[in-house]
Design a protein around this motif. Structure first.
Motif, mmCIF file in Angstrom:
data_model
loop_
_atom_site.group_PDB
_atom_site.id
_atom_site.type_symbol
_atom_site.label_atom_id
_atom_site.label_comp_id
_atom_site.label_asym_id
_atom_site.label_seq_id
_atom_site.Cartn_x
_atom_site.Cartn_y
_atom_site.Cartn_z
ATOM 1 N N GLN A 158 0.852 -1.188 0.000
ATOM 2 C CA GLN A 158 0.000 0.000 0.000
ATOM 3 C C GLN A 158 0.891 1.243 0.000
ATOM 4 O OE1 GLN A 158 -2.570 0.084 3.369
ATOM 5 N NE2 GLN A 158 -3.284 2.140 2.987
ATOM 6 N N CYS A 159 0.528 2.238 -0.795
ATOM 7 C CA CYS A 159 1.272 3.500 -0.832
ATOM 8 C C CYS A 159 1.060 4.237 0.494
ATOM 9 C CB CYS A 159 0.803 4.377 -1.991
ATOM 10 S SG CYS A 159 1.564 6.012 -2.015
ATOM 11 N N PRO A 160 2.128 4.666 1.159
ATOM 12 C CA PRO A 160 1.955 5.363 2.434
ATOM 13 C C PRO A 160 1.332 6.757 2.282
ATOM 14 C CG PRO A 160 4.287 5.229 1.870
ATOM 15 C CD PRO A 160 3.537 4.446 0.842
ATOM 16 N N ARG A 161 1.320 7.318 1.073
ATOM 17 C CA ARG A 161 0.756 8.659 0.876
ATOM 18 C C ARG A 161 -0.725 8.615 0.454
ATOM 19 N NH1 ARG A 161 1.952 13.208 -3.527
ATOM 20 N NH2 ARG A 161 0.838 14.877 -2.509
ATOM 21 N N CYS A 162 -1.006 7.890 -0.661
ATOM 22 C CA CYS A 162 -2.381 7.902 -1.179
ATOM 23 C C CYS A 162 -3.177 6.647 -0.795
ATOM 24 C CB CYS A 162 -2.381 8.071 -2.697
ATOM 25 S SG CYS A 162 -1.798 6.635 -3.614
ATOM 26 N N GLY A 163 -2.512 5.627 -0.282
ATOM 27 C CA GLY A 163 -3.207 4.419 0.150
ATOM 28 C C GLY A 163 -3.517 3.424 -0.958
ATOM 29 N N ALA A 164 -3.045 3.693 -2.188
ATOM 30 C CA ALA A 164 -3.320 2.786 -3.305
ATOM 31 C C ALA A 164 -2.614 1.447 -3.085
ATOM 32 C CB ALA A 164 -2.853 3.411 -4.613
ATOM 33 N N GLU A 165 -3.373 0.379 -3.236
ATOM 34 C CA GLU A 165 -2.824 -0.974 -3.110
ATOM 35 C C GLU A 165 -2.232 -1.402 -4.446
ATOM 36 O OE1 GLU A 165 -2.731 -3.090 -0.522
ATOM 37 O OE2 GLU A 165 -3.868 -1.894 0.897
ATOM 38 N N GLY A 166 -1.369 -2.388 -4.402
ATOM 39 C CA GLY A 166 -0.916 -3.007 -5.635
ATOM 40 C C GLY A 166 0.565 -2.834 -5.920
ATOM 41 N N GLU A 167 0.898 -3.050 -7.168
ATOM 42 C CA GLU A 167 2.279 -3.102 -7.616
ATOM 43 C C GLU A 167 2.942 -1.735 -7.595
ATOM 44 O OE1 GLU A 167 4.203 -3.697 -11.893
ATOM 45 O OE2 GLU A 167 2.967 -5.386 -11.238
ATOM 46 N N LYS A 168 4.154 -1.700 -7.078
ATOM 47 C CA LYS A 168 4.982 -0.495 -7.087
ATOM 48 C C LYS A 168 6.279 -0.852 -7.811
ATOM 49 C CE LYS A 168 1.981 1.416 -4.351
ATOM 50 N NZ LYS A 168 0.832 0.621 -4.643
ATOM 51 N N GLN A 169 6.866 0.104 -8.487
ATOM 52 C CA GLN A 169 8.090 -0.154 -9.239
ATOM 53 C C GLN A 169 9.308 0.276 -8.439
ATOM 54 O OE1 GLN A 169 7.626 1.756 -13.043
ATOM 55 N NE2 GLN A 169 6.580 -0.029 -13.869
ATOM 56 N N PHE A 170 10.396 -0.504 -8.572
ATOM 57 C CA PHE A 170 11.657 -0.162 -7.928
ATOM 58 C C PHE A 170 12.334 0.955 -8.699
ATOM 59 C CE2 PHE A 170 11.267 -4.540 -6.290
ATOM 60 C CZ PHE A 170 11.451 -4.276 -4.944
ATOM 61 N N LEU A 171 12.912 1.901 -7.978
ATOM 62 C CA LEU A 171 13.641 3.000 -8.591
ATOM 63 C C LEU A 171 15.147 2.870 -8.412
ATOM 64 C CD1 LEU A 171 11.592 6.160 -7.631
ATOM 65 C CD2 LEU A 171 11.846 5.118 -9.853
ATOM 66 N N GLY A 172 15.567 1.985 -7.586
ATOM 67 C CA GLY A 172 16.984 1.873 -7.274
ATOM 68 C C GLY A 172 17.154 1.956 -5.778
ATOM 69 N N GLY A 173 18.321 2.351 -5.366
ATOM 70 C CA GLY A 173 18.582 2.366 -3.937
ATOM 71 C C GLY A 173 19.285 3.617 -3.491
ATOM 72 N N SER A 174 19.300 3.789 -2.203
ATOM 73 C CA SER A 174 19.994 4.886 -1.561
ATOM 74 C C SER A 174 20.800 4.268 -0.432
ATOM 75 C CB SER A 174 18.976 5.886 -1.025
ATOM 76 O OG SER A 174 19.575 6.765 -0.119
ATOM 77 N N ASP A 175 22.021 4.696 -0.263
ATOM 78 C CA ASP A 175 22.881 4.100 0.756
ATOM 79 C C ASP A 175 22.297 4.201 2.162
ATOM 80 O OD1 ASP A 175 24.714 3.383 -1.139
ATOM 81 O OD2 ASP A 175 25.971 5.153 -0.852
ATOM 82 N N HIS A 176 21.681 5.304 2.484
ATOM 83 C CA HIS A 176 21.210 5.493 3.849
ATOM 84 C C HIS A 176 19.719 5.215 4.037
ATOM 85 C CE1 HIS A 176 20.402 9.315 1.872
ATOM 86 N NE2 HIS A 176 19.520 9.564 2.803
#
Length: 124
Positions: free
Chosen positions: A63-81
């Motif tokens: 679930q999206c923590p902002r809009c609450g939409a359920e379902g698939e989310k895409q990876f954008l990469g990573g951040s070290d911290h």
């Protein structure tokens, strides 16, 4: 070859393995198939072959923590911290996996989108 063996357990695309090792895509794909076949010969249960994660692509479901939409989310990469980042296709918000799990009180469910080891392995 030792550098390639170290990459087998890492869930990175073949393209990244090619860049790190300085070899072409076809070589990496061939080596990965041969290693998977060899591991299946040594251990027919598939326990060790399943540990080969090189080339596996996944999709995250939470679930999206902002809009609450359920379902698939895409990876954008990573951040070290902050860890791996996801994007919600509904509201275009980016957030870390850790933040999403904390705010929504649920775990990210990963679905295997593509596993090169499960696609018609040709022993040739």
């Amino acid at each position: 070859m030792p550098a390639f063996i170290r990459l087998l357990s890492q869930q990175i695309p073949y393209e990244e393995a090619c860049r790190r090792l300085g070899v072409d895509y076809k070589t990496i794909a061939n080596w990965a198939k041969k290693i998977r076949l060899w591991l299946l010969q040594l251990d027919p249960s598939g326990r060790w072959e399943a540990k080969v994660r090189l080339g596996i692509k996944t999709r995250a479901h939470i679930q999206c923590p902002r809009c609450g939409a359920e379902g698939e989310k895409q990876f954008l990469g990573g951040s070290d911290h902050r860890g791996r980042r996801l994007i919600c296709s509904t509201c275009n918000t980016t957030f870390s996996v850790r933040d999403a799990e904390r705010l929504t009180q649920q775990r990210v469910r990963l679905e295997v989108l593509y596993d090169p080891g499960k696609i018609d392995i040709d022993p040739a």
